[in-house]
Scaffold this active site. Structure first.
Site, PDB file in Angstrom:
ATOM      1  N   LYS A  97      34.637  40.770  45.303  1.00  0.00           N
ATOM      2  CA  LYS A  97      34.288  39.403  45.457  1.00  0.00           C
ATOM      3  C   LYS A  97      34.474  38.882  46.989  1.00  0.00           C
ATOM      4  O   LYS A  97      33.852  38.188  47.638  1.00  0.00           O
ATOM      5  CB  LYS A  97      35.536  38.572  44.654  1.00  0.00           C
ATOM      6  CG  LYS A  97      35.321  38.581  43.164  1.00  0.00           C
ATOM      7  CD  LYS A  97      36.337  38.022  42.488  1.00  0.00           C
ATOM      8  CE  LYS A  97      36.264  38.234  40.925  1.00  0.00           C
ATOM      9  NZ  LYS A  97      37.440  37.875  39.906  1.00  0.00           N
ATOM     10  N   GLN A 125      43.278  35.993  39.802  1.00  0.00           N
ATOM     11  CA  GLN A 125      42.525  37.064  39.085  1.00  0.00           C
ATOM     12  C   GLN A 125      43.501  37.336  37.942  1.00  0.00           C
ATOM     13  O   GLN A 125      44.663  37.476  38.122  1.00  0.00           O
ATOM     14  CB  GLN A 125      42.678  38.459  39.922  1.00  0.00           C
ATOM     15  CG  GLN A 125      42.125  39.573  39.566  1.00  0.00           C
ATOM     16  CD  GLN A 125      40.621  39.382  39.089  1.00  0.00           C
ATOM     17  OE1 GLN A 125      39.846  38.482  39.947  1.00  0.00           O
ATOM     18  NE2 GLN A 125      39.805  40.069  38.260  1.00  0.00           N
ATOM     19  N   ASP A 136      36.430  29.502  38.679  1.00  0.00           N
ATOM     20  CA  ASP A 136      36.358  30.482  37.480  1.00  0.00           C
ATOM     21  C   ASP A 136      35.849  29.448  36.181  1.00  0.00           C
ATOM     22  O   ASP A 136      35.211  30.069  35.011  1.00  0.00           O
ATOM     23  CB  ASP A 136      37.786  30.987  36.890  1.00  0.00           C
ATOM     24  CG  ASP A 136      38.034  32.399  37.466  1.00  0.00           C
ATOM     25  OD1 ASP A 136      36.938  33.073  37.412  1.00  0.00           O
ATOM     26  OD2 ASP A 136      39.201  32.917  37.636  1.00  0.00           O
TER      27      ASP A 136
HETATM   28  N1  GUN Z   1      39.531  39.096  35.029  1.00  0.00           N
HETATM   29  C1  GUN Z   1      38.608  39.660  34.427  1.00  0.00           C
HETATM   30  N2  GUN Z   1      37.099  39.055  34.392  1.00  0.00           N
HETATM   31  C2  GUN Z   1      37.901  37.748  35.278  1.00  0.00           C
HETATM   32  C3  GUN Z   1      37.235  36.509  35.735  1.00  0.00           C
HETATM   33  O1  GUN Z   1      36.138  36.198  35.620  1.00  0.00           O
HETATM   34  N3  GUN Z   1      38.047  35.652  36.550  1.00  0.00           N
HETATM   35  C4  GUN Z   1      39.424  36.009  36.828  1.00  0.00           C
HETATM   36  N4  GUN Z   1      40.332  35.255  37.290  1.00  0.00           N
HETATM   37  N5  GUN Z   1      40.075  37.035  36.135  1.00  0.00           N
HETATM   38  C5  GUN Z   1      39.300  38.015  35.740  1.00  0.00           C
END
Ligand code: GUN
Length: 287
Positions: A57, A101, A124
């Site tokens: 990211k 996350q 998200d």
């Molecule tokens: N963990 C796995 N996929 C995601 C996601 O799309 N967003 C977040 N914040 N954590 C994750």
């Protein structure tokens, strides 16, 4: 790539196109002296898979010219310490997107943490405000993975309107929001899960099958109608160390009309749509 009859939906290529679109917007902002959008990722503890996602990211932000920061907090962090950090970020005018996350370390209430994020910065799209807006057909920030799936279909010219869609997996991150997006786009949706009866039969009726179960090679050729579109959201690490999706790619590709590979399918699209969400949050906050 093995011999296939299905056409491959190249998520990596599409993600590159989307990133170029986002980068152009950032350049247009720079041209009028504006600072770029800034995404902050909060990583609590040391989950190895999360480390990889978070790093990717950050790299994606760099590619499009966004500001980005990763806040690392030790596994022993208390929930109230994390909530205090989220509150600081909510009130920081230089931060436009906040992503905590998941999964969080055991003992932390993920729901409470997600609900603490300002809906306007919730890139998200997991906050109940954003989830509710999507459910009501009036979306604000939409979760990146299901958004990426819709974008792949659109850019491939695959019709969703009137289509029979079967989604396997009812998670809040993928299955449920995707069912809402598909419904909003006039598809007829069946949201399948571990208690679904006659799953192969349900899947064989579908024009579009989406696998989001987290089980390697779960969807096999006998479950797919000839010519159907098959979207694979799964990322599973096999014992051999290789990555595999939720779809048995080789056999399904001989039968499907369109198919997404793993890796190089939905994964890169998720990151691209996260960037788009961050830009969208920035634009809405600037209004
Ligand atoms: N963990 C796995 N996929 C995601 C996601 O799309 N967003 C977040 N914040 N954590 C994750």
């Amino acid at each position: 790539m093995p011999q296939t009859s299905a056409r491959i939906i190249d998520g990596k290529h599409m993600a590159t196109e989307i990133e170029a679109e986002v980068r152009q917007e950032v350049e247009a902002l720079a041209a009028v002296g504006k600072t770029p959008p800034c995404l902050v990722v909060v990583l609590v503890g040391e989950d190895p898979a999360s480390e990889v996602y978070v790093r990717n990211k950050g790299k994606a932000c760099e590619r499009v010219g966004f500001g980005s920061r990763t806040i690392r907090m030790p596994a022993e962090t208390t929930e109230s310490e994390l909530l205090a950090e989220v509150d600081r970020l909510n009130n920081d005018p230089d931060v436009h997107g906040i992503l905590v996350q998941l999964p969080l370390p055991k003992g932390m209430d993920e729901r409470k943490v997600i609900e603490a994020i300002s809906p306007a910065k919730d890139v998200d799209g997991f906050h109940p405000y954003n989830a509710g807006r999507l459910m009501q057909g009036n979306p604000t920030l939409v979760p990146a993975t299901p958004s990426g799936v819709m974008e792949m279909l659109k850019r491939s010219g695959i019709e969703v309107k009137g289509a029979e869609v079967a989604i396997v997996g009812r998670s809040t991150i993928v299955g449920r929001p995707l069912a809402a997006l598909m419904t909003n786009a006039d598809a007829t949706v069946t949201l399948c899960h571990s208690r679904t009866k006659n799953l192969p039969e349900v899947l064989r009726r579908a024009d579009i099958v989406v696998a989001a179960v987290g089980k390697a090679k779960f969807v096999t050729a006998d479950m797919v109608r000839p010519g159907a579109t098959v979207i694979d959201v799964g990322i599973n690490r096999l014992e051999t160390g290789k990555l595999a999706g939720d779809v048995a790619f080789d056999e399904v590709a001989e039968k499907a009309g369109w198919i997404t590979p793993v890796p190089g399918g939905v994964g890169p699209m998720t990151i691209a749509l996260l960037l788009k969400n961050t830009l969208q949050a920035y634009q809405a906050l600037a209004r």
